[in-house]
Design a protein around this motif. Sequence first.
Motif, PDB file in Angstrom:
ATOM      1  N   MET A 285      43.134  43.615  68.034  1.00 54.52           N
ATOM      2  CA  MET A 285      43.257  42.014  68.275  1.00 54.52           C
ATOM      3  C   MET A 285      42.424  41.313  68.171  1.00 54.52           C
ATOM      4  O   MET A 285      41.057  40.811  68.474  1.00 54.52           O
ATOM      5  N   SER A 286      42.980  40.353  68.335  1.00 47.93           N
ATOM      6  CA  SER A 286      42.332  39.368  67.712  1.00 47.93           C
ATOM      7  C   SER A 286      42.112  38.174  68.777  1.00 47.93           C
ATOM      8  O   SER A 286      43.268  38.369  70.048  1.00 47.93           O
ATOM      9  N   VAL A 287      40.581  37.309  68.968  1.00 45.93           N
ATOM     10  CA  VAL A 287      40.422  36.357  70.191  1.00 45.93           C
ATOM     11  C   VAL A 287      41.143  35.545  70.128  1.00 45.93           C
ATOM     12  O   VAL A 287      41.302  34.549  68.668  1.00 45.93           O
ATOM     13  N   ARG A 288      42.108  35.058  70.373  1.00 39.42           N
ATOM     14  CA  ARG A 288      42.036  33.423  70.224  1.00 39.42           C
ATOM     15  C   ARG A 288      41.720  32.760  70.972  1.00 39.42           C
ATOM     16  O   ARG A 288      41.084  32.717  72.043  1.00 39.42           O
ATOM     17  N   THR A 289      42.034  31.012  69.939  1.00 46.05           N
ATOM     18  CA  THR A 289      41.457  29.899  70.922  1.00 46.05           C
ATOM     19  C   THR A 289      41.279  29.581  72.017  1.00 46.05           C
ATOM     20  O   THR A 289      40.768  29.301  72.873  1.00 46.05           O
ATOM     21  N   THR A 290      42.612  29.962  72.739  1.00 49.49           N
ATOM     22  CA  THR A 290      43.148  29.351  74.119  1.00 49.49           C
ATOM     23  C   THR A 290      42.717  30.779  74.956  1.00 49.49           C
ATOM     24  O   THR A 290      42.469  30.896  76.045  1.00 49.49           O
ATOM     25  N   ASP A 291      42.011  31.592  74.249  1.00 46.40           N
ATOM     26  CA  ASP A 291      41.434  33.109  75.195  1.00 46.40           C
ATOM     27  C   ASP A 291      39.475  32.169  75.499  1.00 46.40           C
ATOM     28  O   ASP A 291      38.620  32.822  76.073  1.00 46.40           O
ATOM     29  N   ILE A 292      39.232  31.080  75.239  1.00 46.85           N
ATOM     30  CA  ILE A 292      37.394  30.851  75.309  1.00 46.85           C
ATOM     31  C   ILE A 292      37.904  30.170  76.019  1.00 46.85           C
ATOM     32  O   ILE A 292      38.419  29.237  76.968  1.00 46.85           O
ATOM     33  N   ASN A 293      36.374  30.342  77.102  1.00 47.19           N
ATOM     34  CA  ASN A 293      36.745  29.728  78.654  1.00 47.19           C
ATOM     35  C   ASN A 293      35.854  28.615  78.406  1.00 47.19           C
ATOM     36  O   ASN A 293      34.744  28.714  77.538  1.00 47.19           O
ATOM     37  N   GLY A 294      35.398  27.786  79.760  1.00 47.83           N
ATOM     38  CA  GLY A 294      34.517  26.732  79.400  1.00 47.83           C
ATOM     39  C   GLY A 294      33.105  27.838  78.989  1.00 47.83           C
ATOM     40  O   GLY A 294      32.221  26.323  78.552  1.00 47.83           O
TER      41      GLY A 294
ATOM     42  N   ASN B  98      40.476  36.344  80.349  1.00 52.50           N
ATOM     43  CA  ASN B  98      41.679  37.269  79.295  1.00 52.50           C
ATOM     44  C   ASN B  98      41.347  38.424  78.834  1.00 52.50           C
ATOM     45  O   ASN B  98      41.868  39.128  77.545  1.00 52.50           O
ATOM     46  N   MET B  99      40.052  38.531  78.814  1.00 50.68           N
ATOM     47  CA  MET B  99      39.637  39.806  78.938  1.00 50.68           C
ATOM     48  C   MET B  99      40.791  41.124  79.302  1.00 50.68           C
ATOM     49  O   MET B  99      41.086  42.486  78.384  1.00 50.68           O
ATOM     50  N   ILE B 100      41.253  40.796  80.648  1.00 49.61           N
ATOM     51  CA  ILE B 100      41.610  41.553  81.231  1.00 49.61           C
ATOM     52  C   ILE B 100      43.488  41.666  80.651  1.00 49.61           C
ATOM     53  O   ILE B 100      43.744  42.678  80.836  1.00 49.61           O
TER      54      ILE B 100
ATOM     55  N   GLU C  24      29.329  38.621  74.543  1.00 47.54           N
ATOM     56  CA  GLU C  24      30.201  38.158  73.841  1.00 47.54           C
ATOM     57  C   GLU C  24      30.912  38.200  72.643  1.00 47.54           C
ATOM     58  O   GLU C  24      30.846  39.096  72.319  1.00 47.54           O
ATOM     59  N   ALA C  25      31.944  37.378  72.878  1.00 41.25           N
ATOM     60  CA  ALA C  25      33.279  38.287  72.244  1.00 41.25           C
ATOM     61  C   ALA C  25      33.656  36.232  72.180  1.00 41.25           C
ATOM     62  O   ALA C  25      33.680  35.557  72.930  1.00 41.25           O
ATOM     63  N   PHE C  26      33.939  35.634  70.649  1.00 41.17           N
ATOM     64  CA  PHE C  26      34.306  34.007  70.303  1.00 41.17           C
ATOM     65  C   PHE C  26      35.693  34.277  70.029  1.00 41.17           C
ATOM     66  O   PHE C  26      35.916  34.762  69.663  1.00 41.17           O
ATOM     67  N   ALA C  27      36.437  32.807  69.648  1.00 44.32           N
ATOM     68  CA  ALA C  27      37.480  32.757  68.733  1.00 44.32           C
ATOM     69  C   ALA C  27      37.530  33.292  67.733  1.00 44.32           C
ATOM     70  O   ALA C  27      36.378  33.773  66.926  1.00 44.32           O
ATOM     71  N   ARG C  28      38.592  33.796  66.984  1.00 43.55           N
ATOM     72  CA  ARG C  28      39.190  34.618  65.642  1.00 43.55           C
ATOM     73  C   ARG C  28      38.391  36.113  65.483  1.00 43.55           C
ATOM     74  O   ARG C  28      38.227  36.186  64.591  1.00 43.55           O
TER      75      ARG C  28
END
Length: 149
Positions: free
Chosen positions: A19-28, A36-38, A77-81
């Motif tokens: 799965m890819s991390v979406r931009t909307t999965d990123i927190n402050g 979002n990981m959950i 950490e994981a990041f967008a995309r």
Amino acid sequence: MARLTLEFPEHLFYYHTMMSVRTTDINGGGHLGNDNMISMISEARARFLYEARISEGRDANGIGYVATDLATTYKAEAFARDTLRFDLGLMDLNKYGGDIIFRVTRPADGKLIAMAKAGFVFFDYKAKKVTPIPEHVRAGLPAHINWVS
């Protein structure tokens, strides 16, 4: 308070999905948020169950899969995309359920992102009680799975 440690033997993992991390999965904080990981872990579980032909809904007899708990540890950490690999397996299976285990890595650099364990049981919604794992579910799982009485 003692920290939670999750470590699983390699041989227990036998399924994976990406799965890819979406931009909307990123927190402050600028990285993949724990909520979002959950959600991603839940999606990986749903894909795993689908491939094993295990419905998360109730069957014709009113028997269904129920999540009982979730433990997660974050390692990096994981990041967008980022593309993440979710390795899954089963452990501590008994008459009524067991644990789905997860290892989340980033293939691009081999970094371990998270580990998780999700407990489950089968539930008879008509009788309102835990019930043994249906035989068709057991039959759909790999033959090497070790069952505890």
